[in-house]
Design a protein around this motif. Sequence first.
Motif, PDB file in Angstrom:
ATOM      1  N   GLY A   1      38.001  33.439  -0.355  1.00 16.15           N
ATOM      2  CA  GLY A   1      38.668  34.425   0.043  1.00 16.15           C
ATOM      3  C   GLY A   1      38.409  35.259   1.447  1.00 16.15           C
ATOM      4  N   PRO A   2      38.867  36.143   1.508  1.00 16.57           N
ATOM      5  CA  PRO A   2      38.804  36.764   2.915  1.00 16.57           C
ATOM      6  C   PRO A   2      37.392  37.309   3.045  1.00 16.57           C
ATOM      7  N   ALA A   3      37.047  37.128   4.460  1.00 17.74           N
ATOM      8  CA  ALA A   3      35.734  37.360   4.860  1.00 17.74           C
ATOM      9  C   ALA A   3      35.427  38.805   4.977  1.00 17.74           C
ATOM     10  N   VAL A   4      34.668  39.377   3.890  1.00 16.76           N
ATOM     11  CA  VAL A   4      34.442  40.802   3.977  1.00 16.76           C
ATOM     12  C   VAL A   4      32.894  40.810   3.295  1.00 16.76           C
TER      13      VAL A   4
ATOM     14  N   ASN B   1      37.746  38.367  -5.097  1.00 14.38           N
ATOM     15  CA  ASN B   1      37.707  39.152  -6.301  1.00 14.38           C
ATOM     16  C   ASN B   1      37.466  40.574  -5.746  1.00 14.38           C
ATOM     17  N   SER B   2      37.042  40.896  -4.407  1.00 14.24           N
ATOM     18  CA  SER B   2      37.067  42.368  -3.897  1.00 14.24           C
ATOM     19  C   SER B   2      38.256  42.865  -3.198  1.00 14.24           C
ATOM     20  N   MET B   3      39.186  41.780  -2.652  1.00 12.86           N
ATOM     21  CA  MET B   3      40.088  42.380  -1.761  1.00 12.86           C
ATOM     22  C   MET B   3      41.606  41.821  -2.367  1.00 12.86           C
ATOM     23  N   VAL B   4      42.607  42.679  -2.383  1.00 15.19           N
ATOM     24  CA  VAL B   4      43.934  42.368  -2.849  1.00 15.19           C
ATOM     25  C   VAL B   4      44.855  42.449  -1.761  1.00 15.19           C
TER      26      VAL B   4
ATOM     27  N   ASP C   1      53.237  47.481   5.327  1.00 12.72           N
ATOM     28  CA  ASP C   1      52.617  46.471   6.203  1.00 12.72           C
ATOM     29  C   ASP C   1      51.576  45.376   5.512  1.00 12.72           C
ATOM     30  N   ASP C   2      51.697  44.089   5.921  1.00 10.84           N
ATOM     31  CA  ASP C   2      50.996  43.301   5.320  1.00 10.84           C
ATOM     32  C   ASP C   2      49.452  43.635   5.449  1.00 10.84           C
ATOM     33  N   VAL C   3      48.782  44.034   4.340  1.00 12.41           N
ATOM     34  CA  VAL C   3      47.436  44.442   4.248  1.00 12.41           C
ATOM     35  C   VAL C   3      46.526  43.865   2.957  1.00 12.41           C
ATOM     36  N   TRP C   4      45.204  43.824   3.335  1.00 11.56           N
ATOM     37  CA  TRP C   4      44.250  43.470   2.418  1.00 11.56           C
ATOM     38  C   TRP C   4      43.624  45.027   2.049  1.00 11.56           C
ATOM     39  N   CYS C   5      43.543  45.150   0.645  1.00 11.26           N
ATOM     40  CA  CYS C   5      42.896  46.471   0.126  1.00 11.26           C
ATOM     41  C   CYS C   5      41.920  46.039  -0.555  1.00 11.26           C
ATOM     42  N   LEU C   6      40.753  47.117  -0.626  1.00 11.26           N
ATOM     43  CA  LEU C   6      39.846  46.955  -1.615  1.00 11.26           C
ATOM     44  C   LEU C   6      39.899  47.180  -3.063  1.00 11.26           C
ATOM     45  N   GLY C   7      39.707  46.064  -3.800  1.00  9.95           N
ATOM     46  CA  GLY C   7      40.441  46.239  -5.371  1.00  9.95           C
ATOM     47  C   GLY C   7      39.690  46.749  -6.154  1.00  9.95           C
ATOM     48  N   PHE C   8      39.152  48.228  -5.725  1.00 13.29           N
ATOM     49  CA  PHE C   8      38.434  48.985  -6.795  1.00 13.29           C
ATOM     50  C   PHE C   8      39.149  50.442  -6.913  1.00 13.29           C
TER      51      PHE C   8
ATOM     52  N   VAL D   1      31.610  53.124 -14.972  1.00 12.09           N
ATOM     53  CA  VAL D   1      31.974  51.932 -14.243  1.00 12.09           C
ATOM     54  C   VAL D   1      32.576  50.935 -15.324  1.00 12.09           C
ATOM     55  N   VAL D   2      33.842  50.504 -15.221  1.00 15.47           N
ATOM     56  CA  VAL D   2      34.547  49.671 -15.999  1.00 15.47           C
ATOM     57  C   VAL D   2      34.918  48.279 -15.009  1.00 15.47           C
ATOM     58  N   ILE D   3      34.520  47.392 -15.277  1.00 16.71           N
ATOM     59  CA  ILE D   3      34.785  46.120 -14.681  1.00 16.71           C
ATOM     60  C   ILE D   3      36.014  45.407 -15.059  1.00 16.71           C
ATOM     61  N   GLY D   4      36.914  45.730 -14.107  1.00 15.87           N
ATOM     62  CA  GLY D   4      38.332  45.215 -14.547  1.00 15.87           C
ATOM     63  C   GLY D   4      38.745  43.659 -14.320  1.00 15.87           C
ATOM     64  N   GLY D   5      39.897  43.335 -14.585  1.00 13.32           N
ATOM     65  CA  GLY D   5      40.351  42.101 -14.957  1.00 13.32           C
ATOM     66  C   GLY D   5      40.484  41.219 -13.258  1.00 13.32           C
ATOM     67  N   TYR D   6      40.864  41.910 -12.585  1.00 10.24           N
ATOM     68  CA  TYR D   6      40.895  41.153 -11.163  1.00 10.24           C
ATOM     69  C   TYR D   6      39.490  40.746 -10.678  1.00 10.24           C
ATOM     70  N   GLN D   7      38.584  41.547 -11.223  1.00  9.43           N
ATOM     71  CA  GLN D   7      37.160  41.174 -10.823  1.00  9.43           C
ATOM     72  C   GLN D   7      36.631  39.983 -11.577  1.00  9.43           C
ATOM     73  N   LEU D   8      37.282  39.756 -12.625  1.00 13.64           N
ATOM     74  CA  LEU D   8      36.883  38.726 -13.508  1.00 13.64           C
ATOM     75  C   LEU D   8      37.407  37.403 -13.437  1.00 13.64           C
ATOM     76  N   GLU D   9      38.682  37.437 -12.614  1.00 13.51           N
ATOM     77  CA  GLU D   9      39.435  36.222 -12.397  1.00 13.51           C
ATOM     78  C   GLU D   9      38.805  35.161 -11.875  1.00 13.51           C
ATOM     79  N   ASP D  10      38.910  33.978 -12.024  1.00 10.72           N
ATOM     80  CA  ASP D  10      38.264  32.683 -11.639  1.00 10.72           C
ATOM     81  C   ASP D  10      36.646  32.856 -11.570  1.00 10.72           C
ATOM     82  N   ASN D  11      36.365  33.435 -12.680  1.00  4.87           N
ATOM     83  CA  ASN D  11      34.922  33.679 -13.002  1.00  4.87           C
ATOM     84  C   ASN D  11      34.893  33.421 -14.469  1.00  4.87           C
ATOM     85  N   LEU D  12      34.052  32.400 -14.996  1.00  6.89           N
ATOM     86  CA  LEU D  12      33.813  32.099 -16.285  1.00  6.89           C
ATOM     87  C   LEU D  12      32.762  33.109 -17.007  1.00  6.89           C
ATOM     88  N   VAL D  13      33.101  33.839 -17.906  1.00  3.62           N
ATOM     89  CA  VAL D  13      32.406  34.834 -18.587  1.00  3.62           C
ATOM     90  C   VAL D  13      32.227  34.697 -20.051  1.00  3.62           C
ATOM     91  N   GLN D  14      31.139  34.809 -20.859  1.00  2.00           N
ATOM     92  CA  GLN D  14      30.801  34.365 -21.965  1.00  2.00           C
ATOM     93  C   GLN D  14      30.272  35.579 -22.799  1.00  2.00           C
TER      94      GLN D  14
END
Length: 434
Positions: free
Chosen positions: A341-344, A364-367, A375-382, A393-406
């Motif tokens: 993803g974006p280098a941050v 998983n941190s930038m949207v 304007d075309d921007v990247w935003c911190l997805g929290f 603290v509630v860990i939401g769906g965007y931070q779970l995407e493309d991560n396997l969780v069990q």
Amino acid sequence: MKICVVLFCFNNSLSNFFFFAAISLLLSATHTLQISLFAPISKDDSTQLYTLSLLLKTPLQPTKLHLDLGSSFTWLLCDSTYTSSSYHRIPCNSSLCASFHAAACSNDTCALFPENPVTRNAVLNTALIDSLALPNSDGSTQGPLVLLSDFVFSCSTPSLLQGLASNSSGLAALGRSNHSLPAQISDALSSTRCFALCLPGSASSPGAAFFGSTGPYFFSSKIDLSKSLNYTPLIVNPVGDTVINYNGQPSDEYFINLTSIRINGIPLPINSSILTVDQNGFGGTKISTSDPYTVLETSIYKRFVELFANESSAFNLTVTEAVEPFGLCYPAKDLTENSVGPAVPTVDLVMHSEDVFWRIFGRNSMVRIEKERVDDVWCLGFVDGGAHRRTPVVIGGYQLEDNLVQFDLDLNRFGFTSSLLLQATTCNNLNITH
């Protein structure tokens, strides 16, 4: 309970089921099936939430249900269009009705209180039993369809669908309850009380949920991703945060032992006491698929944004006007992208030990936000959840995407992989063959 196995096939999109043949085998309830089941997960672009695809009723009908990790039991719309030759009601004086935390009676019929996790509304409606079916798999090969004849759920009304993933006709409950979807599958198949989710990062193709199995889970890399899991204990919140009072029953939501947050390796100053669940159910960190983005209590959020912005200066990033609901954005032209993803700055969610942490990269941190008059921007997805939150603290769906969780309830632990992009795959690349 009777369990049927049906030979079947479905098209290239896992979200649509189509039958190839009729019932091939009927198994008695006493026969133990050491198999796991899986279901496609789709992302809804309009709400940024997720649906689980399964088959319900007789004849079996493809059904999409909003995926929720915290609910106690599944519910779906049962209006005049509900048709099935196999459903039946639950008598009020039955042991099954008595096993629910809270139930009511109407004309000697058991009724439940389905809740909407987004709007926090609840209604009283009839409890039913009907047929449910999902395909089985060993993690790489798709097997026959398995039919569970006694699946328990609640009816609901159209009003309760408000705010959930669009095109869903109800809610698939994946909570800790004995009547959740994974619990009923594990009980019916005498399999382990464990399930895994791989949420897709786009609506183009689905991810998957696996029930009754600790692995293997294969994606396009041909690597068993269960081998990449790190583990931290699951925490039981002693008090449920529900609209209906369940007489002091523990929460059916999944809490983990987050002890600190690091940005680029620098610890975030947090009052550690609020990261511990107290006897009244306040504090701690939970996992949620009904919150599109990770929600932080205001005091945590302000420090989080400040430290992230400070660390971003090393990437030559300049803050631009924020776009709601986010509080920190950068011009897209200033960011470079790499394999994750974006280098941050990286974000580490540190668990019970300093060397057990869940690393969140730019994917998983930038949207990315590209809209008219914006304007075309990247935003911190929290997002800022406000002060004095019940759960800080509630860990939401965007931070779970493309991560396997069990979620392993037998061993009382939560497994996580960090971004699958590190292994050159995504949750959209399920590699199960027919």
